[in-house]
Design a protein around this motif. Structure first.
Motif, PDB file in Angstrom:
ATOM      1  N   ARG A 119       0.809  -1.045  -0.173  1.00 40.81           N
ATOM      2  CA  ARG A 119      -0.085  -0.162  -0.038  1.00 40.81           C
ATOM      3  C   ARG A 119       0.875   1.212   0.003  1.00 40.81           C
ATOM      4  NH1 ARG A 119      -4.324   1.362   4.844  1.00 40.81           N
ATOM      5  NH2 ARG A 119      -4.976   3.244   3.941  1.00 40.81           N
ATOM      6  N   SER A 120       1.903   1.236   0.779  1.00 38.41           N
ATOM      7  CA  SER A 120       2.781   2.579   0.956  1.00 38.41           C
ATOM      8  C   SER A 120       3.590   2.635  -0.351  1.00 38.41           C
ATOM      9  CB  SER A 120       4.020   2.479   2.113  1.00 38.41           C
ATOM     10  OG  SER A 120       3.078   2.293   3.291  1.00 38.41           O
ATOM     11  N   LEU A 122       2.639   1.674  -3.399  1.00 36.97           N
ATOM     12  CA  LEU A 122       1.994   2.448  -4.517  1.00 36.97           C
ATOM     13  C   LEU A 122       1.653   3.916  -4.102  1.00 36.97           C
ATOM     14  CD1 LEU A 122       0.020   1.626  -6.955  1.00 36.97           C
ATOM     15  CD2 LEU A 122      -1.863   1.224  -5.233  1.00 36.97           C
ATOM     16  N   ALA A 123       1.277   4.215  -2.906  1.00 36.50           N
ATOM     17  CA  ALA A 123       1.013   5.423  -2.634  1.00 36.50           C
ATOM     18  C   ALA A 123       2.368   6.592  -2.798  1.00 36.50           C
ATOM     19  CB  ALA A 123       0.553   5.614  -1.101  1.00 36.50           C
ATOM     20  N   ILE A 124       3.404   5.980  -2.532  1.00 34.18           N
ATOM     21  CA  ILE A 124       4.616   6.778  -2.653  1.00 34.18           C
ATOM     22  C   ILE A 124       5.214   6.638  -3.921  1.00 34.18           C
ATOM     23  CG2 ILE A 124       6.859   7.164  -1.566  1.00 34.18           C
ATOM     24  CD1 ILE A 124       5.884   6.064   0.966  1.00 34.18           C
ATOM     25  N   ASP A 125       4.308   5.873  -4.802  1.00 37.67           N
ATOM     26  CA  ASP A 125       5.016   5.979  -6.375  1.00 37.67           C
ATOM     27  C   ASP A 125       6.140   5.193  -6.664  1.00 37.67           C
ATOM     28  OD1 ASP A 125       3.454   6.226  -8.495  1.00 37.67           O
ATOM     29  OD2 ASP A 125       4.733   8.379  -9.239  1.00 37.67           O
TER      30      ASP A 125
END
Lengths: 238, 238
Positions: A119-120, A122-125
């Motif tokens: 999840r992190s 993906l969020a932090i790209d």
């Protein structure tokens, strides 16, 4: 397509039930996920093969919906309080456009930690989550639950770290004397950031492949949770 | 002191069993924790009142040890696979030397998230973890487990955010138009950093008390896990 199933002994139910075991997930390259939130993201990611639900859903007609009773949901669900939607996803090969920023999990054991790191990432790209062979299963229900749907969207593979040695700068997170405070580190793309096991940290092999060993200075206790440490490092190295 | 107990109906066992419920934890100001790792830290923190164990332990003689069988451990343990040590801790008022850096949890619901935030707060050297009244229980077994022993060492209280309004700079984490990227923020001590509920974020009341609204820019999905977001912010604001 909508199909009604009333019996737990139906072949479709028996097949879904099998996917609770890793060996069948591997064999059939499919896994189970649950709930309306995850279903929406999985449909977007085009990985949904079939849905088991107690009530007909307003989704793409091409996806087969098996309308079942709560007993059947209980049989195939992994939750103590099922959400009345369980669905089968296909494990697809990820199309990966670029590989500038990779997070590498070296023997991370807890499925919840793996899901949270996905999840992190993906969020932090980040471009890729890569797992060593000794990690917990990517398709464990706890991994999927903790990933909050990001598992459908994030490229994830299993690979040996040494395969990146000639192409990537390798940052390894470890509490070693020669380790450098993450705040002093300058990103060098493309890179791999390696984090280790919850109890033992990274393996000797990972350490031997490191271009730089890095750490987060902490006080009062021995360690941060691995998903926390990974996310702070991913954020600072992006 | 070492005492043998063979019956689940023993008063000491019945008392320990009661502490599985929040109402009795509140009433008696005591809670249960488990395992050798946590016991060592809890003894250091001087909060251990009694230990139930299947084998006599080499610990401070002033702590009473009840030697029990595995059935009794199963009765009082919260784990599906108990570690054969369950102990009673007292809830003590924390001595707090300074209050420069406070993390405030506004309706955080998941005990695992609360425990992980407590662990990060201790490691990142915050002075206090403060919870709103609507948070999950501090003394839920999942909170204690996720805190990895930091719950015995970290000052933790329940308090209304508005009590800090006159003394502290209040940073509130929220995805609002006026929110400022955490990377642009300069720490102003003493401060309170407020994070919100897993699904709903922070409350309107917290927003109205904010001196600055801050956020972590993310891509691809709606949110980071609250323990991850809290820890990144704590790390950057320290």
């Amino acid at each position: 397509m909508v199909v009604y199933i009333n019996s737990k002994e139906n072949e479709k139910i028996k097949f879904a039930y099998k996917l609770k075991q890793e060996k069948y997930r591997k064999k059939y390259q499919k896994y189970l996920a649950e709930g309306a939130f995850d279903l929406e993201l999985a449909i977007k990611a085009k990985v949904v093969e079939a849905v088991f639900t107690t009530k007909q859903l307003d989704i793409d007609e091409n996806i087969v919906q098996y309308i079942v009773n709560e007993d059947i949901i209980k049989k195939i669900s992994s939750l103590s309080t099922p959400q009345n939607i369980v669905f089968i996803c296909s494990i697809k090969e990820n199309k990966i456009d670029k590989l500038d920023k990779i997070i590498y999990l070296d023997e991370v054991n807890d499925p919840g930690n793996i899901g949270t790191i996905i999840r992190s990432a993906l969020a932090i790209d980040y471009d890729l989550v890569c797992l060593s062979n000794k990690c917990a299963s990517i398709y464990n229900p706890k991994t999927i639950s903790a990933s909050k749907g990001s598992i459908f969207l994030m490229p994830i593979i299993k690979k040996d770290l040494k395969e990146f040695k000639n192409t990537h700068h390798i940052f390894v997170s470890a509490l070693k004397e020669e380790a450098v405070d993450i705040k002093q580190i300058k990103t060098k793309k493309p890179f791999v950031l390696v984090v280790g096991n919850e109890a033992r940290g990274v393996s000797e092999e990972s350490l031997s492949l490191a271009d730089e060993i890095i750490y987060i200075p902490i006080k009062n206790i021995d360690s941060l949770n691995v998903a926390i440490a990974s996310s702070i490092m991913m954020y600072l190295l992006k």
